[in-house]
Design an enzyme around this catalytic site. Sequence first.
Site, PDB file in Angstrom:
ATOM      1  CB  VAL A   5       2.272  77.754 -30.672  1.00 44.91           C
ATOM      2  CG1 VAL A   5       2.298  76.256 -30.466  1.00 44.91           C
ATOM      3  CG2 VAL A   5       3.530  78.261 -31.345  1.00 44.91           C
ATOM      4  CE  LYS A   6       5.383  81.218 -33.199  1.00 44.75           C
ATOM      5  NZ  LYS A   6       6.310  81.369 -34.303  1.00 44.75           N
ATOM      6  CG  HIS A   7      -1.059  86.431 -31.366  1.00 46.88           C
ATOM      7  ND1 HIS A   7       0.289  86.657 -31.350  1.00 46.88           N
ATOM      8  CD2 HIS A   7      -1.512  86.831 -30.154  1.00 46.88           C
ATOM      9  CE1 HIS A   7       0.625  87.180 -30.180  1.00 46.88           C
ATOM     10  NE2 HIS A   7      -0.447  87.302 -29.446  1.00 46.88           N
ATOM     11  CG  HIS A  16       3.850  76.928 -35.699  1.00 48.54           C
ATOM     12  ND1 HIS A  16       3.462  76.634 -34.406  1.00 48.54           N
ATOM     13  CD2 HIS A  16       4.403  75.813 -36.195  1.00 48.54           C
ATOM     14  CE1 HIS A  16       3.782  75.379 -34.142  1.00 48.54           C
ATOM     15  NE2 HIS A  16       4.353  74.857 -35.209  1.00 48.54           N
TER      16      HIS A  16
END
Length: 387
Positions: free
Chosen positions: A187-189, A185
């Site tokens: 917002v993930k790394h 997603h």
Amino acid sequence: MTATLNTVTVPYGRQWVDEDDIAAVAAVLRSDWLTTGPMVEGFEHAIADYTGAAHAVAVSSGTAALHAIMKALGIRLGDEVIVPAVTFVATANAVVLQGGIPIFADIEPCTMLIDPADVEAKITSRTKAVVAVDYAGQPCDYDRLRAITDRHGIALVADACHSLGASYKGRPSGTLADLTAFSFHPVKHITTGEGGMVTTHNPNWAERMRRFRNHGIATDHRQRAESGSWYYEMQDLGCNYRITDIQCALGVSQLRKLHGWIERRQEIAARYDAALGESCRLLPLKSRPDASHARHLYVVKTTAKLNRDSAFRAFRDEGIGVNVHYSPVHLHPYYQRNFGTGPGLCPHAEKVSLRLLSLPMFPRLHDDEIDAVIAAAHKVGSMKGDV
Ligand SMILES: *Cc1c(COP(=O)(O)O)cnc(C)c1O
């Protein structure tokens, strides 16, 4: 952008997509395979290489990854799976989607990681697995958890949606449990828009998850095209949890930048740590000495003298997009109604979650934005009384 800091909110997390990423995606769009093509395997191999896992299975989201794990483990009606009380709802939902019962274990307030002692206390004859969540990007105590799951002969699962690139005692996230879920997603790394991955050492589970993502059918479209046959069999019930080649091209391109991005996240965390030491009303979570922290989130706890929701509003008024991760899952109406959970089940989780705030944390955060977050933290941290 910096000139409008006071009116533009600094978000708590944001993706970083560059021209290389866009070129990689465009190349797939011009190719023959938009889905079930070579880029899917390419991304799987890249993640397997990066983590050192034997097998990687790409799916359409982190939630699909968790669901595929429950399928691989054969979770079914009435099986119990232990999950931490403070996590994203998808960790528990994946158990329910297979007919299982999530059993909520309390967390350790100083790290927000699942408490191994409470895990052991909640194991019954119906327990099939334990899911550890690497909250904020910090690996759980996998040696202690492994000792417990081995003693009871059950599976250890990692929800590593926060911890791609982290390690525990030198072992990378993705190899710390029997099966590990990642999310891509925005917002993930690293991001694929939406996307997920499961890593595992077990080829049978990997095979079962490949089938599960493709309606329970053993061969995919490309394999049938290559063999010139129309014939297929559905061996099991499955979903369409496939990820596209378009997304996987983005994932491969993003993964090349992960190392530098984690270094930048750690640098930002170090600056927050240093600045917040002076502001006694916003306490950073503790970092474990035996783990390397991937810093997905930077979470602080408000002390008893500062109301969390007042602090939340005050940060937002300063243009700082703080967030809350998370309300205890067992207090959501769905779980209270359907599983009879409620207040008192996990006292630490219930108490500490009311004090949590996530500050902006993403690699593209500019130095002057970090300064603005720190200035706001000092202002909020010195607010008079519990307003
Ligand atoms: C993001 C996340 C998920 C779900 O991932 P999606 O890709 O959004 O489906 C699950 N668990 C945790 C802890 C997460 O942070």
